[in-house]
Motif scaffolding. Structure first.
Motif, PDB file in Angstrom:
ATOM      1  N   ASP A 106       0.889  -1.193  -0.100  1.00 37.06           N
ATOM      2  CA  ASP A 106      -0.123   0.083  -0.086  1.00 37.06           C
ATOM      3  C   ASP A 106       0.942   1.345  -0.096  1.00 37.06           C
ATOM      4  OD1 ASP A 106      -3.135  -0.985   0.591  1.00 37.06           O
ATOM      5  OD2 ASP A 106      -1.912  -2.225   1.680  1.00 37.06           O
ATOM      6  N   ARG A 164     -12.225   6.630   5.100  1.00 35.26           N
ATOM      7  CA  ARG A 164     -11.366   6.508   3.991  1.00 35.26           C
ATOM      8  C   ARG A 164     -11.518   7.528   2.989  1.00 35.26           C
ATOM      9  NH1 ARG A 164      -9.946   0.264   2.955  1.00 35.26           N
ATOM     10  NH2 ARG A 164      -8.177   1.231   2.266  1.00 35.26           N
ATOM     11  N   HIS A 203     -11.719   1.020  -4.785  1.00 36.11           N
ATOM     12  CA  HIS A 203     -12.130  -0.654  -4.607  1.00 36.11           C
ATOM     13  C   HIS A 203     -13.414  -0.521  -5.565  1.00 36.11           C
ATOM     14  CE1 HIS A 203     -10.048   1.028  -0.959  1.00 36.11           C
ATOM     15  NE2 HIS A 203      -9.560  -0.143  -1.051  1.00 36.11           N
ATOM     16  N   ASP A 281      -9.993  -7.756  -2.391  1.00 45.65           N
ATOM     17  CA  ASP A 281      -9.342  -6.899  -1.254  1.00 45.65           C
ATOM     18  C   ASP A 281      -8.997  -7.998   0.024  1.00 45.65           C
ATOM     19  OD1 ASP A 281      -8.391  -5.060   0.638  1.00 45.65           O
ATOM     20  OD2 ASP A 281     -10.113  -3.786   0.673  1.00 45.65           O
TER      21      ASP A 281
END
Ligand code: BGC
Length: 743
Positions: A106, A164, A203, A281
């Protein structure tokens, strides 16, 4: 082990990667031939091994046997170049087919050199700068052997309660799409080489619409809304050549993304022609069991594979069950072959077969390079939004300055969320930078040690404020209060920060608040207690020098809100590009206007809150400067356009203030009547323009009419002829519209 310095471009990579944006990643016959050849040599078990990703966490010995057996296609969470080389060596030199690993991490807003959080980067409205930041991250990460980042996050977020929101570009699909393309280009480079890090757009899809802003929650996005709002940034990133994509945790209308064939096959593969790789994920395949979408790991592995997932991150569902599922006919071997092709293609394009190793000895040299720090500082400068200034900024020369607040000297927290590899020892804090910029003029009293701390009295701070000419209060959120799994129901400043600001204001000296946070906090009451407010998000490693430059006036603020700032969390979700109700708000009865025992009424009332009205604190696109700008002579080249035409908008932008400044010019459109209702405004173009004091410039923006296309009643993307309005302004709530027609 021999690790050669990688300077190469294999023939197939040159061919494949000189591709134009818009062509598919697999359009190079050499790459396809190589992938097919390899695939023909693989056993079913080896193929399934490629579809398995594990979190390495430094433990080479633990995975050695699996690597030798070809049971791992990718690792994440390993950044030590020596260990990465060792992992690679086991895969390349000790497994039967020698297929290198894809090493993921990440790397969200920088690797070692940390840039502003993505939401802050979006406030720059400067895709070129975002591209540069992504390039810096790629150079640093690939030097250590990381060739795949789980970034950019393209989730449209209209609810700042969702932690997020920090990781994306905010609420607008157009801005998000431009930042997405830029970051993909930056990570991967214009030609794939040893500094290319595969981007992973995530995502997919709708994750940012989590109900109530609670992370991981269900979403209920209709297909039309998906296509008009949530998908465009992903489509743009696919067109820009993104090599990989990650499925999201949420279920949309009952279908978890990791098992959603409609989005993973029908849209992504069939409509967009994506032939990169799809990864889940973290355990999102396994989580389909908790969702109630599958009975056990075998069941969800089947659903994920058939839906179009290529690689399983940390469920081990593919590794444990795919072979059996293929043998039993529940998953076709062709499905496995397609998935493995997608994986091998990415490895081939990255040149991993030729050069699996990194030069561990050289890796350190590029970290925190001076040009990387300079790029991070420029990004932090452009990302700060001046929300209020009653003349106290820029700071006057010679002033005695009190610096206070929990974020003034918080090297860890200024880095923001999702920082695994940036070290706080390299952060330059605002306090340190201000001491350097204003030697002998800074007094520092911390006031609060951290953002959540509660305190009754601030006598030490107010006493220091009395001795100062101006107070700088650095407030906000600790890094850990935003990001994954860090949703909040209350968006006010935490702890006693608002009380600290009020106590400082009561002293009577000018007070400047600088807010460093992962989301747009609800700061209405704090605005009343300061004379200026600069919203810096979490600005990264070089946040201090950037803020010192802005506060001193060495740099003029130019950031604009990439998301609506709410007055209170109860307004969420509130965003500029909403649809119009049948009862448009026109400023009506508020709580205190209602008489006692008033009779029931609804006629004439509109859509708003009795206690907070209908408007936000600051609209999308808003941001002040130390100078001022005026827009005039706005004109279109025609009154009526055909669907093939390009609209040309001309206007004069004037810097009406006393110093140079940069304005983010924004073009919005409204489609007045459609086969379905349309947003009240949509951003369709923006541009940063720097003007000298007193300068006027004629600017022309062009907008192809095709950009007005949307998915209407028949779910076909097209421009619907009719009447439109167009604005050019400095934010989404200003300007007078021009009208035009499309026939
Ligand atoms: C996050 C992803 C991330 C992954 C790997 C998950 O929890 O949702 O965004 O890339 O972990 O660290």
């Amino acid at each position: 082990m021999k690790c050669t310095k990688i300077v190469w471009l294999s023939l197939c990579v040159v061919l494949a990667c000189s591709r134009q944006a818009g062509t598919s990643v697999g359009s190079c016959p050499e790459v396809e031939a190589r992938v097919d050849k390899l695939l023909s040599q693989m056993t079913l078990a080896e193929k399934i091994g490629q579809m398995n990703q594990v979190s390495a966490g430094g433990d080479v010995a633990h995975y050695a046997e699996a690597l030798r057996k070809g049971q791992i296609g990718s690792i994440l969470n390993e950044v030590d170049p020596d260990k990465i080389n060792e992992f690679q060596r086991l895969a390349v030199e000790e497994s039967r087919l020698g297929i290198p690993l894809l090493v993921g991490r990440d790397v969200i807003h920088g690797f070692h050199t940390i840039f502003p959080i993505p939401l802050g980067l979006a406030a720059t409205f400067d895709p070129a700068l975002a591209e540069q930041g992504a390039r810096v991250a790629a150079v640093e990460a690939t030097a250590q052997g990381v060739r795949w980042t789980f970034s950019p996050m393209l989730d449209i977020a209209r609810d700042p309660r969702w932690g997020r929101i920090a990781e994306g570009s905010g609420e607008d699909p157009f801005l998000d799409a431009r930042m997405a393309e830029a970051m993909v280009r930056g990570y991967q480079g214009s030609v794939l080489d040893s500094t290319s890090m595969a981007a992973c757009i995530k995502h997919f899809v709708g994750y940012g619409a989590a109900e109530g802003g609670r992370d991981y929650n269900s979403t209920y996005i209709t297909e039309r809304e998906l296509r008009n709002v949530y998908l465009p940034p992903f489509e743009a990133a696919v067109k820009a050549g993104a090599l990989t994509l990650m499925t999201s945790f949420n279920d949309n209308d009952g279908v978890p993304s990791t098992g959603n064939r409609f989005i993973l096959r029908d849209i992504l593969r069939d409509e967009w022609g994506f032939d990169g790789m799809v990864v889940t994920d973290w355990n999102s395949m396994g989580e389909m069991i908790s969702h109630g979408f599958g009975t056990d790991r075998k069941d969800v592995a089947e659903k994920a594979a058939n839906a179009g997932v290529d690689m399983d991150m940390m469920t081990f569902g593919f590794l444990s069950h795919l072979e059996e599922l293929v043998k039993g006919g529940a998953v076709k071997e062709k499905t496995i072959d397609d998935a493995v092709r997608n994986i091998l293609r990415v490895k081939c394009l990255l040149g991993l077969f030729e050069h699996p190793y990194t030069d561990a000895g050289a890796a350190k040299a590029v970290q925190y390079a001076p040009d990387h720090l300079a790029a991070a500082q420029k990004s932090a400068e452009e990302s700060a939004i001046l929300l209020k200034n009653s003349g106290v900024l820029p700071l006057r020369d010679g002033a005695r300055i009190l610096v206070t607040g929990p974020l003034a000297d918080a090297p860890h927290d200024q880095l923001g969320t999702w920082v695994f590899d940036g070290e706080k020892e390299h952060s330059v804090t605002p306090l340190k930078a201000l001491e350097a910029r204003f030697p002998d003029r800074i007094d520092y009293v911390q006031g609060l040690q951290y953002s959540r701390q509660k305190r009754e009295r601030f006598d030490d701070v107010t006493a220091a404020a009395r001795r100062a000419d101006v107070v700088l209060a650095f407030l906000g959120e600790e890094a850990i209060l935003s990001g994954e799994a860090h949703s909040l129901a209350d968006l006010n400043l935490k702890g006693s920060q608002s009380e600290l600001l009020a106590a400082l204001k009561a002293v009577g000296k000018p007070v400047v608040a600088v807010v460093m946070a992962g989301r747009p906090l609800t700061i209405e009451r704090d605005l009343a207690n300061c004379d200026a407010l600069l919203y810096a998000f979490h600005p990264g490693t070089m946040g201090g020098p950037a803020l010192a430059a802005l506060l001193s006036g060495d740099v003029n603020p130019s950031g604009k809100a990439p998301v609506t700032f709410l007055r209170t969390a109860g307004q969420a979700p509130l965003y500029y590009n909403h649809h119009m109700t049948g009862r448009p708000y026109n400023g009506e009865t508020l709580l205190d206007d209602i008489g006692l025992e008033a009779g029931q009424t609804s006629l004439g009332n509109t859509s708003y809150y009795l206690d907070y009205g209908a408007y936000p604190l600051f609209p999308f696109g808003f941001g002040l400067s130390y100078t001022s700008f005026a827009y005039s002579d706005l004109a279109l080249d025609k009154e009526t356009y055909g669907v093939e035409d390009t609209i040309r908008v001309r206007f004069t932008l004037s810097n009406t203030g006393a110093r140079e400044g940069t304005e983010v010019v924004q073009l919005y459109v409204r489609d007045l009547v459609g086969s379905v209702t349309r947003p009240v405004k949509e951003l369709k173009a923006f541009r940063r323009e720097t003007l000298q004091a007193g300068e006027s410039r004629t600017i022309e923006l062009s907008l192809p009419v095709s950009e007005l296309a949307f998915y209407g009643l028949d779910m076909v993307k097209k421009v619907e002829p009719g009447d439109f309005q167009l604005w050019v302004a400095g934010d989404s709530a200003s300007g007078e519209p021009l009208s035009f027609k499309v026939k």
